[in-house]
Design a protein around this motif. Structure first.
Motif, PDB file in Angstrom:
ATOM      1  N   UNK A   1       0.854  -1.179   0.000  1.00  0.00           N
ATOM      2  CA  UNK A   1       0.000   0.000   0.000  1.00  0.00           C
ATOM      3  C   UNK A   1       0.894   1.235   0.000  1.00  0.00           C
ATOM      4  N   UNK A   2       0.454   2.320  -0.605  1.00  0.00           N
ATOM      5  CA  UNK A   2       1.301   3.497  -0.785  1.00  0.00           C
ATOM      6  C   UNK A   2       1.179   4.499   0.366  1.00  0.00           C
ATOM      7  N   UNK A   3       1.108   4.028   1.576  1.00  0.00           N
ATOM      8  CA  UNK A   3       1.113   4.905   2.743  1.00  0.00           C
ATOM      9  C   UNK A   3       1.475   4.081   3.965  1.00  0.00           C
ATOM     10  N   UNK A   4       1.958   4.762   4.998  1.00  0.00           N
ATOM     11  CA  UNK A   4       2.256   4.061   6.252  1.00  0.00           C
ATOM     12  C   UNK A   4       1.479   4.654   7.416  1.00  0.00           C
ATOM     13  N   UNK A   5       0.449   5.453   7.119  1.00  0.00           N
ATOM     14  CA  UNK A   5      -0.306   6.132   8.175  1.00  0.00           C
ATOM     15  C   UNK A   5      -1.802   5.889   7.988  1.00  0.00           C
ATOM     16  N   UNK A   6      -2.545   6.241   9.021  1.00  0.00           N
ATOM     17  CA  UNK A   6      -3.994   6.179   8.950  1.00  0.00           C
ATOM     18  C   UNK A   6      -4.585   4.969   9.646  1.00  0.00           C
ATOM     19  N   UNK A   7      -5.872   5.069   9.943  1.00  0.00           N
ATOM     20  CA  UNK A   7      -6.555   4.001  10.651  1.00  0.00           C
ATOM     21  C   UNK A   7      -6.581   2.690   9.892  1.00  0.00           C
ATOM     22  N   UNK A   8      -6.710   2.747   8.568  1.00  0.00           N
ATOM     23  CA  UNK A   8      -6.755   1.528   7.762  1.00  0.00           C
ATOM     24  C   UNK A   8      -5.435   0.763   7.875  1.00  0.00           C
TER      25      UNK A   8
ATOM     26  N   UNK B   1      10.588  -2.016   2.545  1.00  0.00           N
ATOM     27  CA  UNK B   1      10.623  -2.084   4.001  1.00  0.00           C
ATOM     28  C   UNK B   1       9.237  -2.380   4.572  1.00  0.00           C
ATOM     29  N   UNK B   2       9.201  -3.330   5.482  1.00  0.00           N
ATOM     30  CA  UNK B   2       7.961  -3.593   6.213  1.00  0.00           C
ATOM     31  C   UNK B   2       7.691  -2.418   7.146  1.00  0.00           C
ATOM     32  N   UNK B   3       6.447  -2.045   7.284  1.00  0.00           N
ATOM     33  CA  UNK B   3       6.100  -0.945   8.190  1.00  0.00           C
ATOM     34  C   UNK B   3       6.615  -1.253   9.579  1.00  0.00           C
ATOM     35  N   UNK B   4       7.345  -0.284  10.141  1.00  0.00           N
ATOM     36  CA  UNK B   4       8.003  -0.495  11.433  1.00  0.00           C
ATOM     37  C   UNK B   4       6.983  -0.696  12.544  1.00  0.00           C
ATOM     38  N   UNK B   5       7.379  -1.516  13.484  1.00  0.00           N
ATOM     39  CA  UNK B   5       6.521  -1.757  14.639  1.00  0.00           C
ATOM     40  C   UNK B   5       6.841  -0.790  15.766  1.00  0.00           C
TER      41      UNK B   5
ATOM     42  N   UNK C   1       3.716  -3.633   3.683  1.00  0.00           N
ATOM     43  CA  UNK C   1       4.811  -2.890   3.079  1.00  0.00           C
ATOM     44  C   UNK C   1       4.285  -1.533   2.621  1.00  0.00           C
ATOM     45  N   UNK C   2       4.933  -0.459   3.069  1.00  0.00           N
ATOM     46  CA  UNK C   2       4.592   0.878   2.595  1.00  0.00           C
ATOM     47  C   UNK C   2       5.453   1.171   1.371  1.00  0.00           C
ATOM     48  N   UNK C   3       4.844   1.209   0.194  1.00  0.00           N
ATOM     49  CA  UNK C   3       5.575   1.393  -1.057  1.00  0.00           C
ATOM     50  C   UNK C   3       5.586   2.873  -1.414  1.00  0.00           C
ATOM     51  N   UNK C   4       6.777   3.392  -1.685  1.00  0.00           N
ATOM     52  CA  UNK C   4       6.884   4.786  -2.111  1.00  0.00           C
ATOM     53  C   UNK C   4       6.143   4.972  -3.437  1.00  0.00           C
ATOM     54  N   UNK C   5       5.269   5.974  -3.545  1.00  0.00           N
ATOM     55  CA  UNK C   5       4.508   6.174  -4.787  1.00  0.00           C
ATOM     56  C   UNK C   5       5.389   6.327  -6.021  1.00  0.00           C
TER      57      UNK C   5
END
Length: 407
Positions: free
Chosen positions: A61-68, A121-125, A80-84
């Motif tokens: 997904x192209x973001x690492x933020x938000x409730x979703x 990179x996997x979204x950091x915990x 994975x947060x993919x850079x657009x």
């Protein structure tokens, strides 16, 4: 394993689910929110084997933020947060026509996590407290930037019709003195009409305690100086505009101060706060910004080099044939870069080792900003070592390798 591409929009998500061979299992559009997330979980459950764990579902997904995104991570999926920009380049690999669609982007994201996830990179915990610090620190930083833009707009306006105000307050138009005086004297005529006694009263009400009489006299002299003027009607229009901008700036200054207090409170509760603020040049506000952007996941950075690369302080090298060029890394986290640049500059007076390092690079021909970038790169490495070993900064240890060997 299952591979999910999620092309998100404000009101919906385009989804593509693939298996390990790249076969498309499902394409659909889901609504944003709880309803859509429930449908996504049901869709995944229909294709996930009974013995498989949630982490075997890889999401791009192209973001690492938000409730979703937080809900996806909480469900146990590997996200994975993919850079657009990277996703755009992958799209060009799959099609040369230039066509683009939301379902097509979901397909690209699914392909990325299926075939090329090692390069992402996997979204950091990060801990919940780190996320709290990130939220307030970013809001505070944005408020500061917005305040400066408004102050620049006010300066541009004053230069057009009220240069005396610029002489009275210089570049600091967001200061309490400037805002208090401009609130009651938004035009040159109103400024000239202010008596010294009235200025003393205005400054005292704004919070100034020292040098009231002298400062009031300085402002009065500047406001009464002769300058070229405009017509009365145009001056009045400018005055109304200045009054509005001053009101906005006054509110921003107050809210920035309130946010700064919240940043200090939240950052002070984090277990790494003492280590971070022990670094030269890092106070509470800059330290909170550094923590917010680096995060506190202990496994996020493989080594100090990885942290430097993420910070954008390490240079990049371009080689082709006999040509080799070393350049600054400009594609980076702008918020983190701003905080680290300020840290490096402040460290020049806080750390003898940092000063010597900077002077060494300057003596070799580096410009001021090049030397600051090199110092910032070194300071990021020191911070990484302190965080890994859970120790505070020590001047002697940090710069021991640069000290001459004892005879």
């Amino acid at each position: 394993m299952l591979f999910l591409g999620d092309d998100w929009a404000e009101s919906h998500h385009d989804i593509e689910l693939q298996d390990e061979r790249g076969r498309v299992l499902k394409r659909c559009r889901l609504p944003e929110g709880v309803t859509g997330l429930g449908q996504l979980h049901a869709l995944i459950a229909d294709h996930l084997a009974d013995h498989d764990e949630p982490e075997s579902v890889l999401v791009g997904i192209e973001t690492d933020r938000g409730g979703w995104v937080h809900a996806l991570v909480a469900a146990g999926y590997t996200v994975y947060a993919i850079n657009p920009k990277q996703a755009s380049r992958y799209r060009e690999r799959l099609t040369t026509s230039g066509a683009k669609s939301d379902p097509g982007d979901a397909h690209v994201l699914a392909q990325i996590v299926r075939l090329d996830r090692e390069h992402h990179r996997v979204i950091a915990g990060d801990s919940e407290q780190a996320e709290v610090v990130k939220t307030v620190a970013r809001t505070h930083q944005t408020m500061i930037w917005t305040r400066q833009r408004q102050a620049n707009q006010l300066r541009s306006m004053l230069r057009e019709f009220y240069p005396a105000a610029l002489e009275a307050f210089g570049e600091d138009l967001a200061s309490r003195d400037a805002l208090a005086v401009l609130a009651v004297a938004a035009t040159p005529a109103a400024g000239r009409a202010l008596s010294t006694a009235r200025l003393v009263s205005v400054l005292r009400k704004a919070g100034r305690q020292r040098n009231l009489q002298a400062r009031a006299q300085e402002i009065s002299t500047a406001l009464r100086a002769e300058h070229l003027g405009l017509s009365d009607a145009l001056t009045e229009a400018y005055g109304v505009s200045v009054t509005s901008l001053v009101a906005v700036l006054t509110t921003m200054v107050a809210q920035a101060a309130a946010l700064e207090g919240e940043v200090e409170r939240c950052f002070g509760q984090h277990p790494d706060a003492e280590i971070i603020t022990s670094q030269p040049g890092l106070g509470v506000v800059l330290g909170a910004r550094v923590l917010a952007e680096f995060g506190d996941d202990k496994d996020r950075y493989a080594d100090a080099k990885a942290r430097r690369n993420y910070a954008g302080t390490s240079p990049i090298t371009k080689t082709s044939g006999k040509s080799k060029v070393v350049l600054a890394r400009y594609a980076r986290n702008k918020r983190l870069a701003d905080a680290l640049h300020q840290q490096a500059f402040s460290a020049l007076s806080a750390s003898p080792g940092a000063r010597a390092f900077y002077d060494h690079h300057r003596a070799r021909g580096a410009t001021h900003h090049q030397a600051l970038r090199a110092l910032s790169n070194r300071l990021v490495g020191i911070l990484d070592g302190c965080l890994r070993n859970q120790t505070t900064y020590d001047e002697t240890t940090a710069w021991a390798h640069r000290q001459p060997a004892a005879a």
